[in-house]
Design a protein around this motif. Sequence first.
Motif, PDB file in Angstrom:
ATOM      1  N   GLY A 246      -9.492   7.889 -24.879  1.00 32.91           N
ATOM      2  CA  GLY A 246     -10.591   7.359 -25.669  1.00 32.91           C
ATOM      3  C   GLY A 246     -11.473   6.452 -24.845  1.00 32.91           C
ATOM      4  N   LEU A 247     -12.707   6.332 -25.264  1.00 36.15           N
ATOM      5  CA  LEU A 247     -13.678   5.470 -24.614  1.00 36.15           C
ATOM      6  C   LEU A 247     -14.424   4.707 -25.699  1.00 36.15           C
ATOM      7  CD1 LEU A 247     -15.127   4.688 -21.930  1.00 36.15           C
ATOM      8  CD2 LEU A 247     -16.766   6.490 -22.471  1.00 36.15           C
TER       9      LEU A 247
ATOM     10  N   SER B  55      -2.397   2.527 -21.909  1.00 38.55           N
ATOM     11  CA  SER B  55      -3.060   2.183 -20.658  1.00 38.55           C
ATOM     12  C   SER B  55      -4.522   1.910 -20.992  1.00 38.55           C
ATOM     13  CB  SER B  55      -2.974   3.333 -19.666  1.00 38.55           C
ATOM     14  OG  SER B  55      -1.638   3.572 -19.326  1.00 38.55           O
ATOM     15  N   VAL B  56      -4.984   0.698 -20.713  1.00 39.58           N
ATOM     16  CA  VAL B  56      -6.334   0.282 -21.089  1.00 39.58           C
ATOM     17  C   VAL B  56      -6.989  -0.388 -19.882  1.00 39.58           C
ATOM     18  CG1 VAL B  56      -7.704  -1.063 -22.729  1.00 39.58           C
ATOM     19  CG2 VAL B  56      -5.468  -0.203 -23.417  1.00 39.58           C
ATOM     20  N   ALA B  57      -8.280  -0.069 -19.660  1.00 40.98           N
ATOM     21  CA  ALA B  57      -9.015  -0.681 -18.560  1.00 40.98           C
ATOM     22  C   ALA B  57     -10.509  -0.621 -18.832  1.00 40.98           C
ATOM     23  CB  ALA B  57      -8.704   0.031 -17.255  1.00 40.98           C
TER      24      ALA B  57
ATOM     25  N   SER C   6      -5.627   5.451 -22.737  1.00 41.06           N
ATOM     26  CA  SER C   6      -4.916   6.727 -22.872  1.00 41.06           C
ATOM     27  C   SER C   6      -3.575   6.501 -23.547  1.00 41.06           C
ATOM     28  CB  SER C   6      -4.712   7.381 -21.509  1.00 41.06           C
ATOM     29  OG  SER C   6      -3.871   6.592 -20.708  1.00 41.06           O
ATOM     30  N   LEU C   7      -3.151   7.515 -24.293  1.00 39.17           N
ATOM     31  CA  LEU C   7      -1.872   7.521 -24.996  1.00 39.17           C
ATOM     32  C   LEU C   7      -1.190   8.858 -24.736  1.00 39.17           C
ATOM     33  CD1 LEU C   7      -3.257   6.222 -28.398  1.00 39.17           C
ATOM     34  CD2 LEU C   7      -1.755   4.936 -26.903  1.00 39.17           C
ATOM     35  N   VAL C   8       0.117   8.843 -24.639  1.00 38.37           N
ATOM     36  CA  VAL C   8       0.886  10.061 -24.396  1.00 38.37           C
ATOM     37  C   VAL C   8       1.989  10.152 -25.445  1.00 38.37           C
ATOM     38  CG1 VAL C   8       2.348  11.277 -22.746  1.00 38.37           C
ATOM     39  CG2 VAL C   8       0.436   9.928 -21.926  1.00 38.37           C
ATOM     40  N   GLY C   9       2.244  11.358 -25.930  1.00 36.44           N
ATOM     41  CA  GLY C   9       3.310  11.562 -26.908  1.00 36.44           C
ATOM     42  C   GLY C   9       3.628  13.028 -27.087  1.00 36.44           C
TER      43      GLY C   9
ATOM     44  N   GLU D  34     -10.651  12.406 -26.866  1.00 40.00           N
ATOM     45  CA  GLU D  34     -10.286  13.777 -26.535  1.00 40.00           C
ATOM     46  C   GLU D  34      -8.762  13.851 -26.544  1.00 40.00           C
ATOM     47  OE1 GLU D  34     -10.909  17.098 -23.038  1.00 40.00           O
ATOM     48  OE2 GLU D  34     -12.167  15.304 -23.068  1.00 40.00           O
ATOM     49  N   ILE D  35      -8.253  14.910 -27.138  1.00 41.37           N
ATOM     50  CA  ILE D  35      -6.815  15.125 -27.197  1.00 41.37           C
ATOM     51  C   ILE D  35      -6.547  16.512 -26.625  1.00 41.37           C
ATOM     52  CG2 ILE D  35      -4.795  15.321 -28.696  1.00 41.37           C
ATOM     53  CD1 ILE D  35      -6.301  13.553 -30.708  1.00 41.37           C
TER      54      ILE D  35
END
Length: 95
Positions: free
Chosen positions: A6-7, A39-41, A57-60, A91-92
Amino acid sequence: MVVGIGLITFRLYDCHSLKAKRKIVKAVVARLQNNFNASVAEVGSNDNLQGAEIGFSLVGNDRQLINSKIDKVFNLAESLGLAEIIDTEMEIFNI
C-alpha cells in the motif's frame, strides 16, 4: 503466499521545516508498524515539506485477511489526524 502493498500520500499543513515533517512521518510510521507488524517506510516526496508518501507491505496466507488489514491501515492512518490523506493505493498479489 499473499503479499499486499500500500501507498499513502499525505498533505502536511503548517510544516515549514524538515524537522517538523520528520516528526509527523516518524509518528505515523511507528504507529503503523506497532499496530500491524508491517514493514513501513517513507518512500517518496522526500524533498517536499508539504507532502509525504508512506509505503507498507503485509504478508500472509489469506487474501481476504490481507485486504482487510490494508483497509485497517488506511483507516488508522486517517484517524491519527496528523496529516490529510490525499491518495491511497493498494495491490494484492499471490506468489
